[in-house]
Design a protein around this motif. Structure first.
Motif, PDB file in Angstrom:
ATOM      1  N   ALA A   1      47.412  62.497  34.563  1.00 45.65           N
ATOM      2  CA  ALA A   1      47.332  63.143  33.261  1.00 45.65           C
ATOM      3  C   ALA A   1      48.601  62.928  32.433  1.00 45.65           C
ATOM      4  CB  ALA A   1      47.081  64.639  33.442  1.00 45.65           C
ATOM      5  N   SER A   2      49.719  62.740  33.109  1.00 46.13           N
ATOM      6  CA  SER A   2      50.990  62.631  32.388  1.00 46.13           C
ATOM      7  C   SER A   2      51.390  61.191  32.083  1.00 46.13           C
ATOM      8  CB  SER A   2      52.110  63.307  33.195  1.00 46.13           C
ATOM      9  OG  SER A   2      52.270  62.667  34.452  1.00 46.13           O
ATOM     10  N   GLU A   3      50.946  60.235  32.895  1.00 45.34           N
ATOM     11  CA  GLU A   3      51.346  58.848  32.675  1.00 45.34           C
ATOM     12  C   GLU A   3      50.537  58.222  31.547  1.00 45.34           C
ATOM     13  OE1 GLU A   3      51.860  56.129  35.731  1.00 45.34           O
ATOM     14  OE2 GLU A   3      53.129  57.406  36.977  1.00 45.34           O
ATOM     15  N   ARG A   4      51.165  57.351  30.799  1.00 52.02           N
ATOM     16  CA  ARG A   4      50.534  56.686  29.660  1.00 52.02           C
ATOM     17  C   ARG A   4      49.822  55.421  30.151  1.00 52.02           C
ATOM     18  NH1 ARG A   4      50.046  60.194  25.791  1.00 52.02           N
ATOM     19  NH2 ARG A   4      49.743  58.438  24.355  1.00 52.02           N
ATOM     20  N   LEU A   5      48.765  55.601  30.922  1.00 52.96           N
ATOM     21  CA  LEU A   5      47.999  54.453  31.391  1.00 52.96           C
ATOM     22  C   LEU A   5      47.228  53.861  30.228  1.00 52.96           C
ATOM     23  CD1 LEU A   5      46.661  55.986  34.735  1.00 52.96           C
ATOM     24  CD2 LEU A   5      48.519  54.341  34.459  1.00 52.96           C
ATOM     25  N   PRO A   6      47.239  52.532  30.066  1.00 50.26           N
ATOM     26  CA  PRO A   6      46.632  51.928  28.864  1.00 50.26           C
ATOM     27  C   PRO A   6      45.126  52.106  28.791  1.00 50.26           C
ATOM     28  CG  PRO A   6      47.285  50.232  30.453  1.00 50.26           C
ATOM     29  CD  PRO A   6      47.850  51.521  30.957  1.00 50.26           C
ATOM     30  N   TRP A   7      44.476  52.351  29.903  1.00 50.47           N
ATOM     31  CA  TRP A   7      43.012  52.473  29.894  1.00 50.47           C
ATOM     32  C   TRP A   7      42.546  53.934  29.909  1.00 50.47           C
ATOM     33  CZ3 TRP A   7      42.631  54.757  34.621  1.00 50.47           C
ATOM     34  CH2 TRP A   7      43.550  54.367  35.603  1.00 50.47           C
ATOM     35  N   MET A   8      43.446  54.869  29.611  1.00 44.84           N
ATOM     36  CA  MET A   8      43.083  56.280  29.470  1.00 44.84           C
ATOM     37  C   MET A   8      43.541  56.773  28.107  1.00 44.84           C
ATOM     38  SD  MET A   8      43.810  58.106  33.172  1.00 44.84           S
ATOM     39  CE  MET A   8      43.129  59.663  32.574  1.00 44.84           C
ATOM     40  N   ASP A   9      42.643  57.464  27.380  1.00 43.27           N
ATOM     41  CA  ASP A   9      43.029  58.009  26.077  1.00 43.27           C
ATOM     42  C   ASP A   9      43.485  59.465  26.242  1.00 43.27           C
ATOM     43  OD1 ASP A   9      40.716  59.590  26.303  1.00 43.27           O
ATOM     44  OD2 ASP A   9      39.511  58.133  25.194  1.00 43.27           O
ATOM     45  N   ASP A  10      43.903  60.072  25.155  1.00 38.82           N
ATOM     46  CA  ASP A  10      44.460  61.424  25.210  1.00 38.82           C
ATOM     47  C   ASP A  10      43.425  62.453  25.671  1.00 38.82           C
ATOM     48  OD1 ASP A  10      46.897  60.487  24.391  1.00 38.82           O
ATOM     49  OD2 ASP A  10      46.539  60.917  22.260  1.00 38.82           O
ATOM     50  N   ASP A  11      42.178  62.290  25.258  1.00 45.47           N
ATOM     51  CA  ASP A  11      41.145  63.241  25.675  1.00 45.47           C
ATOM     52  C   ASP A  11      40.925  63.170  27.188  1.00 45.47           C
ATOM     53  OD1 ASP A  11      38.894  65.120  25.016  1.00 45.47           O
ATOM     54  OD2 ASP A  11      37.744  63.469  25.904  1.00 45.47           O
ATOM     55  N   GLU A  12      40.931  61.980  27.724  1.00 43.65           N
ATOM     56  CA  GLU A  12      40.765  61.818  29.175  1.00 43.65           C
ATOM     57  C   GLU A  12      41.964  62.383  29.934  1.00 43.65           C
ATOM     58  OE1 GLU A  12      38.036  57.765  28.813  1.00 43.65           O
ATOM     59  OE2 GLU A  12      40.201  57.644  29.158  1.00 43.65           O
ATOM     60  N   ARG A  13      43.149  62.279  29.358  1.00 44.22           N
ATOM     61  CA  ARG A  13      44.330  62.861  30.008  1.00 44.22           C
ATOM     62  C   ARG A  13      44.233  64.386  30.014  1.00 44.22           C
ATOM     63  NH1 ARG A  13      46.699  58.783  26.739  1.00 44.22           N
ATOM     64  NH2 ARG A  13      47.360  56.996  27.988  1.00 44.22           N
ATOM     65  N   ARG A  14      43.747  64.960  28.926  1.00 40.36           N
ATOM     66  CA  ARG A  14      43.579  66.420  28.893  1.00 40.36           C
ATOM     67  C   ARG A  14      42.547  66.871  29.931  1.00 40.36           C
ATOM     68  NH1 ARG A  14      44.226  65.596  23.218  1.00 40.36           N
ATOM     69  NH2 ARG A  14      41.963  65.356  22.971  1.00 40.36           N
TER      70      ARG A  14
END
Length: 327
Positions: free
Chosen positions: A212-225
């Motif tokens: 949730a905290s790492e800026r993975l390029p294939w995850m957007d902000d909604d998916e991190r939340r």
């Protein structure tokens, strides 16, 4: 990584090879079809199958570090960045009827924006929920959404099992209130299951929090939340596990105290019985010696009188014990 086709992922003994259709569904991946970010590939392998093991060992699509990990050498939940991709190991509740649920199943995956490579030995029960959503066209549309759905399903199954353990503890507590001691080994098994869950779910919660905290390029902000919400939900499950472990310790102390009290009552009863019959035992031993001069030895009613005196003596001792509040 570009120019990927279904031929690069073809493994004859794979569990399945699918391609995301970009609308929440999946279709079988043909060897001539292209694989890209909008239509990633999901290759699911059993690493004990020979062709799958050979593909994992030799495919140029995988980093060298990921090969051995996907082949079964990674057990504890972890997440590791590997160039363009990420390697993740997660644990799932065991759905096999031949084994206990706490004998967790390991699921390993290597992910980048174009593909998902997953491997396992035993069946991962939580994947069935994700697969059913994809087959019905209501699943994830990309790699990041797929990972969130998988983590959500894993957490759902773990929460259900934790709730089952909690219900078992409540039943045992009710039995203890009714002075019923559980069967031998029942509490120990329950405590072991809780400890095993605590051991693997704690690092799995940390994996979710890191994703949730790492800026993975294939995850957007909604998916991190959503991933952070899953981590928080699993954290609440861990709090429940800690509370259950503490309650099992209290139950173990209560069982030990109940057994000690039961033993003390039996010992006390035996002591009172010995005290009641001690005077009569002394007299029977005294009058049982084979020597001359025993009082009443020549009297025809001597034995009956002696027995009557013993009964009176026993009754007198019992009365004395009751007046002394020993009985």
């Amino acid at each position: 990584m570009s120019g990927l086709t279904g031929r690069d992922f073809f493994v004859s003994d794979a569990v399945f090879i699918w391609r995301f259709d970009g609308m929440g569904g999946i279709v079988p991946l043909e060897q001539s079809e292209c694989v890209d970010k909008q239509h990633p590939c999901w290759l699911h392998l059993n690493y004990t199958h020979p062709q799958s093991a050979d593909w994992l060992a030799n495919s140029p699509l995988l980093p060298d570090m990921a090969r051995d990990l996907l082949a079964g050498e990674s057990l504890r939940p972890r997440v590791t960045r590997m160039g363009e991709g990420t390697f993740i190991t997660l644990r799932c509740i065991n759905g096999s009827t031949d084994e206990r649920p706490d004998q967790l199943v390991a699921m390993r995956m290597y992910i980048n924006e174009n593909m998902i490579i997953t491997s396992r030995q035993r069946q991962v029960l939580a994947l069935d929920d994700v697969i059913n959503d994809l087959k019905s066209g209501t699943g994830a549309k990309d790699v990041g959404g797929w990972l969130v759905d998988v983590c959500d399903a894993l957490t759902d199954h773990a929460s259900e099992f934790i709730e089952q353990l909690h219900d078992q503890i409540i039943d045992l507590e009710d039995d203890l209130l009714d002075q019923q001691i559980p069967q031998r080994g029942q509490l120990a098994l329950l405590r072991k299951q809780l400890i095993v869950m605590r051991r693997y779910m704690a690092p799995q919660r940390d994996v979710f929090a890191r994703l949730a905290s790492e800026r993975l390029p294939w995850m957007d902000d909604d998916e991190r939340r959503r991933m952070q919400d899953i981590a928080d939900r699993l954290g609440r499950g861990l709090d429940e596990i800690d509370a259950c472990i503490a309650r099992t310790a209290i139950m173990a102390d209560e069982i030990s105290q109940m057994m000690q009290e039961s033993l003390s009552r039996r010992s006390y009863t035996m002591s009172l019985m010995a005290m009641v019959f001690l005077p009569s035992t002394f007299l029977t031993g005294l009058f049982g010696v084979n020597l001359g001069g025993i009082p009443g030895g020549s009297w025809g009613f001597g034995f009956a009188f002696f027995c009557l005196m013993l009964v009176i003596l026993v009754v007198a001792v019992i009365v004395w014990l009751k007046r002394s509040n020993w009985l």
